[in-house]
Design an enzyme around this catalytic site. Structure first.
Site, PDB file in Angstrom:
ATOM      1  N   SER A 125      17.266  58.915  -0.308  1.00  0.00           N
ATOM      2  CA  SER A 125      17.596  57.679  -1.023  1.00  0.00           C
ATOM      3  C   SER A 125      16.601  57.448  -2.142  1.00  0.00           C
ATOM      4  CB  SER A 125      17.529  56.523  -0.021  1.00  0.00           C
ATOM      5  OG  SER A 125      17.505  55.292  -0.701  1.00  0.00           O
ATOM      6  N   TYR A 149      12.821  51.892   7.079  1.00  0.00           N
ATOM      7  CA  TYR A 149      13.979  52.721   6.699  1.00  0.00           C
ATOM      8  C   TYR A 149      13.568  53.733   5.630  1.00  0.00           C
ATOM      9  CZ  TYR A 149      18.111  54.174   4.131  1.00  0.00           C
ATOM     10  OH  TYR A 149      19.043  54.939   3.476  1.00  0.00           O
ATOM     11  N   LYS A 153      13.224  58.086   5.531  1.00  0.00           N
ATOM     12  CA  LYS A 153      13.777  59.026   4.546  1.00  0.00           C
ATOM     13  C   LYS A 153      12.673  59.946   4.019  1.00  0.00           C
ATOM     14  CE  LYS A 153      17.995  57.880   4.817  1.00  0.00           C
ATOM     15  NZ  LYS A 153      18.869  58.795   5.541  1.00  0.00           N
TER      16      LYS A 153
HETATM   17  P1  NAD Z   1      27.255  54.832   7.587  1.00  0.00           P
HETATM   18  O1  NAD Z   1      26.570  53.936   8.548  1.00  0.00           O
HETATM   19  O2  NAD Z   1      28.602  54.431   7.094  1.00  0.00           O
HETATM   20  O3  NAD Z   1      27.374  56.297   8.202  1.00  0.00           O
HETATM   21  C1  NAD Z   1      26.390  56.818   9.070  1.00  0.00           C
HETATM   22  C2  NAD Z   1      27.103  57.366  10.306  1.00  0.00           C
HETATM   23  O4  NAD Z   1      26.120  57.894  11.190  1.00  0.00           O
HETATM   24  C3  NAD Z   1      27.888  56.300  11.071  1.00  0.00           C
HETATM   25  O5  NAD Z   1      29.229  56.724  11.243  1.00  0.00           O
HETATM   26  C4  NAD Z   1      27.149  56.179  12.419  1.00  0.00           C
HETATM   27  O6  NAD Z   1      28.035  55.907  13.480  1.00  0.00           O
HETATM   28  C5  NAD Z   1      26.490  57.541  12.527  1.00  0.00           C
HETATM   29  N1  NAD Z   1      25.268  57.558  13.332  1.00  0.00           N
HETATM   30  C6  NAD Z   1      24.183  56.750  13.252  1.00  0.00           C
HETATM   31  N2  NAD Z   1      23.279  57.093  14.168  1.00  0.00           N
HETATM   32  C7  NAD Z   1      23.775  58.161  14.851  1.00  0.00           C
HETATM   33  C8  NAD Z   1      23.315  58.971  15.923  1.00  0.00           C
HETATM   34  N3  NAD Z   1      22.135  58.748  16.530  1.00  0.00           N
HETATM   35  N4  NAD Z   1      24.093  59.989  16.364  1.00  0.00           N
HETATM   36  C9  NAD Z   1      25.291  60.221  15.789  1.00  0.00           C
HETATM   37  N5  NAD Z   1      25.795  59.485  14.783  1.00  0.00           N
HETATM   38  C10 NAD Z   1      25.044  58.469  14.322  1.00  0.00           C
HETATM   39  O7  NAD Z   1      26.241  55.046   6.353  1.00  0.00           O
HETATM   40  P2  NAD Z   1      26.503  55.672   4.906  1.00  0.00           P
HETATM   41  O8  NAD Z   1      26.455  54.577   3.912  1.00  0.00           O
HETATM   42  O9  NAD Z   1      27.672  56.594   4.930  1.00  0.00           O
HETATM   43  O10 NAD Z   1      25.162  56.507   4.733  1.00  0.00           O
HETATM   44  C11 NAD Z   1      25.076  57.871   5.116  1.00  0.00           C
HETATM   45  C12 NAD Z   1      23.652  58.357   4.916  1.00  0.00           C
HETATM   46  O11 NAD Z   1      23.258  58.144   3.555  1.00  0.00           O
HETATM   47  C13 NAD Z   1      22.627  57.615   5.782  1.00  0.00           C
HETATM   48  O12 NAD Z   1      21.661  58.536   6.224  1.00  0.00           O
HETATM   49  C14 NAD Z   1      22.015  56.628   4.806  1.00  0.00           C
HETATM   50  O13 NAD Z   1      20.696  56.282   5.169  1.00  0.00           O
HETATM   51  C15 NAD Z   1      22.044  57.419   3.505  1.00  0.00           C
HETATM   52  N6  NAD Z   1      22.056  56.573   2.307  1.00  0.00           N
HETATM   53  C16 NAD Z   1      23.001  55.590   2.187  1.00  0.00           C
HETATM   54  C17 NAD Z   1      22.987  54.757   1.071  1.00  0.00           C
HETATM   55  C18 NAD Z   1      23.987  53.653   0.927  1.00  0.00           C
HETATM   56  O14 NAD Z   1      23.747  52.734   0.129  1.00  0.00           O
HETATM   57  N7  NAD Z   1      25.114  53.669   1.623  1.00  0.00           N
HETATM   58  C19 NAD Z   1      22.009  54.944   0.070  1.00  0.00           C
HETATM   59  C20 NAD Z   1      21.074  55.975   0.218  1.00  0.00           C
HETATM   60  C21 NAD Z   1      21.110  56.792   1.353  1.00  0.00           C
HETATM   61  N1  UFG Z   2      22.166  41.349  -5.012  1.00  0.00           N
HETATM   62  C1  UFG Z   2      22.501  40.016  -5.241  1.00  0.00           C
HETATM   63  N2  UFG Z   2      23.200  39.347  -4.279  1.00  0.00           N
HETATM   64  C2  UFG Z   2      23.601  39.943  -3.113  1.00  0.00           C
HETATM   65  C3  UFG Z   2      23.256  41.309  -2.897  1.00  0.00           C
HETATM   66  C4  UFG Z   2      22.527  41.965  -3.863  1.00  0.00           C
HETATM   67  O1  UFG Z   2      22.149  39.441  -6.277  1.00  0.00           O
HETATM   68  O2  UFG Z   2      24.230  39.274  -2.276  1.00  0.00           O
HETATM   69  C5  UFG Z   2      21.431  42.096  -6.064  1.00  0.00           C
HETATM   70  C6  UFG Z   2      20.061  42.594  -5.605  1.00  0.00           C
HETATM   71  O3  UFG Z   2      19.085  41.600  -5.820  1.00  0.00           O
HETATM   72  C7  UFG Z   2      19.888  43.841  -6.490  1.00  0.00           C
HETATM   73  C8  UFG Z   2      21.320  44.373  -6.652  1.00  0.00           C
HETATM   74  O4  UFG Z   2      22.172  43.245  -6.369  1.00  0.00           O
HETATM   75  O5  UFG Z   2      19.404  43.459  -7.766  1.00  0.00           O
HETATM   76  C9  UFG Z   2      21.659  45.507  -5.708  1.00  0.00           C
HETATM   77  O6  UFG Z   2      21.348  45.120  -4.374  1.00  0.00           O
HETATM   78  P1  UFG Z   2      21.867  45.976  -3.092  1.00  0.00           P
HETATM   79  O7  UFG Z   2      21.412  45.238  -1.892  1.00  0.00           O
HETATM   80  O8  UFG Z   2      23.314  46.269  -3.224  1.00  0.00           O
HETATM   81  O9  UFG Z   2      21.111  47.372  -3.256  1.00  0.00           O
HETATM   82  P2  UFG Z   2      19.559  47.693  -3.350  1.00  0.00           P
HETATM   83  O10 UFG Z   2      19.348  48.374  -4.668  1.00  0.00           O
HETATM   84  O11 UFG Z   2      18.716  46.531  -3.056  1.00  0.00           O
HETATM   85  O12 UFG Z   2      19.380  48.707  -2.136  1.00  0.00           O
HETATM   86  C10 UFG Z   2      20.156  49.887  -2.061  1.00  0.00           C
HETATM   87  C11 UFG Z   2      20.399  50.275  -0.602  1.00  0.00           C
HETATM   88  C12 UFG Z   2      19.101  50.645   0.050  1.00  0.00           C
HETATM   89  C13 UFG Z   2      18.397  51.688  -0.752  1.00  0.00           C
HETATM   90  C14 UFG Z   2      18.210  51.212  -2.180  1.00  0.00           C
HETATM   91  C15 UFG Z   2      17.581  52.259  -3.052  1.00  0.00           C
HETATM   92  O13 UFG Z   2      20.965  49.204   0.110  1.00  0.00           O
HETATM   93  O14 UFG Z   2      19.372  51.201   1.312  1.00  0.00           O
HETATM   94  O15 UFG Z   2      19.494  50.892  -2.733  1.00  0.00           O
HETATM   95  O16 UFG Z   2      18.397  53.387  -3.092  1.00  0.00           O
HETATM   96  F1  UFG Z   2      17.182  51.893  -0.202  1.00  0.00           F
END
Ligand code: NAD
Ligand code: UFG
Length: 337
Positions: A125, A149, A153
């Protein structure tokens, strides 16, 4: 036909990646404990891609379960999405996050090593950059985390780099995602947050469908063009396609690479809100609030490395992302069941 194990494959990003993998000619096996996703996602993948992936309901913490998956299938590479991802929750229950995201991941790497499977794509991330000194953010910028978190990563990145150093047969791509949003064009796959969303676009979607009253904009006094926070939002299908390129790269290149997956463009909170208004066809109410603790002003990717190494570049713009999010929201008022 190459066989890919996708951990967390029924989740948001994983499910979109499974569709792209199948469409690119890979055989897909999913393992997920369904903690944050539904078994019905498998039917949705089949509806779009024509094949239902083989599925194991297995937990990363179940070592024998993991060994069984590798014993029963000749796996060529793994894409590792499974994990917990809520920043605020990770501050409340850090041990649970370290157990799932670190101990669970180590179990996976050990099972891979035992089975001689040494190609891995890992979901990292942009959070590993903390509050960056400047934008756009390059992969060689210094890393810094501010919550458990983010630390999970960064620790996974370090563990995997050490594994690659110890054994030159390993090939690992650490993909640093910026802000994934949007949904599949079909309206069949998308993000289904648990409870009230923390992230911007899932929250706006609930305002648009009337479930929530108004958007709380966390601060308008940042040093950005309109004062609200700026992020690099990337369409989840573009992100999924980046994983296909990453797997292809892993097959030809041993070693460890860190790669940003973003669009290289930043949009403010108000710009995203206005794009969503266009998509849903009405004005959406919002209120300016104080800054959210821990937020940074702006963050977007330098995408040169992804283009150079993977030959990948995001295609969709912010309007596409909001239209697709809205279509999924309208079509699935109760999520994916
Ligand atoms: P998500 O929660 O939709 O998908 C993750 C999946 O992993 C889920 O289906 C959950 O059931 C499964 N899971 C969790 N713990 C588990 C375990 N112990 N054993 C087996 N399955 C398990 O999340 P996502 O948004 O698809 O994110 C996927 C990956 O990308 C994650 O590692 C997340 O940290 C990373 N990531 C997500 C974002 C984002 O904004 N969505 C940003 C950066 C990184
Ligand atoms: N924001 C609002 N109102 C809301 C939600 C968000 O104004 O209700 C604003 C935040 O202040 C920020 C922007 O919208 O300026 C984006 O916020 P998000 O919560 O959607 O995303 P972040 O960038 O804060 O965080 C995301 C993921 C994290 C990851 C990070 C960096 O949620 O897991 O990007 O990759 F770590």
């Amino acid at each position: 036909m190459k066989r890919i194990l996708v951990t967390g494959g029924t989740g948001y990003i994983g499910s979109h990646t499974c569709v792209e993998l199948i469409q690119a000619g890979y055989e897909v096996i999913i393992m997920d404990n369904l903690y944050n996703s539904s078994i019905a996602v498998l039917d949705r993948i089949e509806q779009i891609a024509g094949t239902k992936p083989k599925f194991y309901r297995t937990d990363l913490l179940d070592k024998e379960g993991l060994e069984r998956i590798f014993a029963e299938n000749e796996i060529d590479a793994v894409i590792h999405f499974a994990g917990y991802k809520a920043v605020g929750e990770s501050v409340q229950i850090p041990m649970t996050y370290y157990e799932n995201n670190i101990a669970g991941s180590l179990n996976l790497y050990r099972a891979m090593d035992n089975a001689g499977v040494k190609k891995l794509v890992f979901s990292s991330s942009a959070t590993v950059y903390g509050d960056p000194e400047s934008v756009p953010i390059r992969e060689d910028f210094k890393t810094h985390t501010t919550n458990p978190y983010g630390s999970t990563k960064l620790m996974n990145e370090m563990i995997l780099a050490d594994i690659c150093t110890s054994d030159p047969e390993w090939s690992v791509l650490l993909l640093r995602y910026f802000n994934p949003i949007g949904a599949h064009r079909s309206g069949l796959l998308g993000e289904v947050p648990n409870g009230i969303p923390n992230n911007l676009v899932p929250y706006i979607a609930r305002v648009a469908n009337g479930t929530l009253d108004y958007l709380r904009v966390w601060g308008n006094d940042y040093p950005t063009p309109d004062g609200t926070g700026v992020r690099d939002y990337i369409h989840v299908v573009d992100l999924a396609k980046g994983h296909i390129k990453a797997v292809e790269y892993a097959f030809g290149h041993p070693g460890c690479e860190r790669i940003n997956l973003g669009t290289g463009n930043g949009y403010s909170v108000l710009e995203v809100l206005h794009a969503y208004e266009k998509a849903c066809g009405r004005e959406l109410p919002y209120r300016i609030m104080d800054r959210r603790p821990g937020d940074i002003a702006e963050c977007w990717a330098d995408t040169e490395k992804a283009e150079r190494l993977l030959g990948w570049k995001a295609q969709y713009n912010i309007d596409d992302m909001c239209e697709d999010s809205w279509r999924f929201t309208v079509n699935n008022p109760d999520g994916i069941k």
